[in-house]
Design a protein around this motif. Structure first.
Motif, short mmCIF file in Angstrom:
data_model
loop_
_atom_site.label_atom_id
_atom_site.label_comp_id
_atom_site.label_asym_id
_atom_site.label_seq_id
_atom_site.Cartn_x
_atom_site.Cartn_y
_atom_site.Cartn_z
N GLU A 120 42.99 45.08 43.62
CA GLU A 120 43.90 45.93 42.85
C GLU A 120 44.64 45.15 41.77
O GLU A 120 44.88 45.67 40.69
N GLN A 122 43.59 42.56 40.14
CA GLN A 122 42.67 42.32 39.03
C GLN A 122 42.43 43.59 38.22
O GLN A 122 42.40 43.54 36.98
N GLU A 123 42.31 44.73 38.90
CA GLU A 123 42.13 46.00 38.20
C GLU A 123 43.32 46.30 37.30
O GLU A 123 43.16 46.77 36.16
N LYS A 126 43.18 44.01 34.26
CA LYS A 126 42.16 44.47 33.30
C LYS A 126 42.69 45.63 32.46
O LYS A 126 42.51 45.67 31.24
N LYS A 127 43.38 46.58 33.11
CA LYS A 127 43.95 47.71 32.38
C LYS A 127 45.01 47.24 31.38
O LYS A 127 45.02 47.67 30.22
#
Length: 220
Positions: A120, A122-123, A126-127
């Motif tokens: 989560e 890392q997600e 990225k966003k």
């Protein structure tokens, strides 16, 4: 300025050092490159940057200038007869500094989070990274460069991160071009300039370096 003694204390993969290399190349300044061992910092680095003990450091006639954006501004002021990087208009200068500061605060932090986290976290990184790039893309618009018709201060601040994009994408399993096609087209266009292409490092070598760092952190 003939006779100047210019040395750059740097590390090959540093996007901050690459900024200085682009600026010096744009100005046509000859300098000595001194690769530093960041795990075993040299006496010269500690002497020239006793506060932060970091690269890059530009040593001009024995006097050190630290912090990459400050160095780029210094280069622009000292070697002012060629390839101005900051605009002459005070408002435009302020805008350039704002966006370079934005790059400083967002690109490195979110990029680092992409390759130092998983799941989560890392997600989310990225966003945040893509959202920041989209804001930059909006500011760029249809201009060849952020400052207009010529390579300038914001370009110098941002472009070094382009050679880290492959590492972010491969580790994070996403595609920057899919979300920010104009920005990637801009980066590729800028690579046609020798001052940029010779200053940036091979993205695959940067990726290998990041994988090594991830292994050291126990992430691989």
């Amino acid at each position: 300025m003939a006779g100047d003694q210019v040395t750059l204390l740097d590390y090959w993969s540093s996007p901050f050092g690459m900024r200085v290399r682009i600026a010096l190349a744009e100005k046509g300044v000859k300098y000595e490159y001194s690769e530093q061992d960041l795990r075993n910092k040299s006496d010269l680095l500690l002497q020239m940057n006793p506060v932060h003990k970091k690269i890059p450091v530009l040593v001009h006639d024995g006097k050190p200038v630290c912090e990459s954006l400050i160095i780029v501004q210094y280069i622009d002021e000292v070697w002012k007869d060629k390839a101005p990087l900051l605009p002459s208009d005070p408002y435009q200068r302020a805008q350039s500094r704002f966006w370079a500061d934005f790059v400083d605060k967002k690109m490195y932090e979110f990029g680092r989070k992409i390759w130092t986290t998983k799941g989560e976290d890392q997600e989310a990184a990225k966003k945040d990274f893509i959202d920041s790039l989209k804001l930059l893309e909006g500011e760029l618009g249809d201009k060849p460069y952020f400052g207009g018709e010529t390579l300038g201060y914001v370009d110098v601040a941002l472009l070094p991160f382009y050679c880290w994009f492959y590492a972010y994408e491969t580790i994070g399993n996403f595609n920057i071009e899919a979300d920010c096609p104009k920005l990637i087209a801009y980066c590729k266009r800028c690579l046609q300039k020798e001052s940029v292409s010779k200053s940036l490092k091979d993205p695959h070598k940067v990726y290998d370096f990041v994988v090594m760092l991830r292994k050291m952190l126990g992430l691989e």
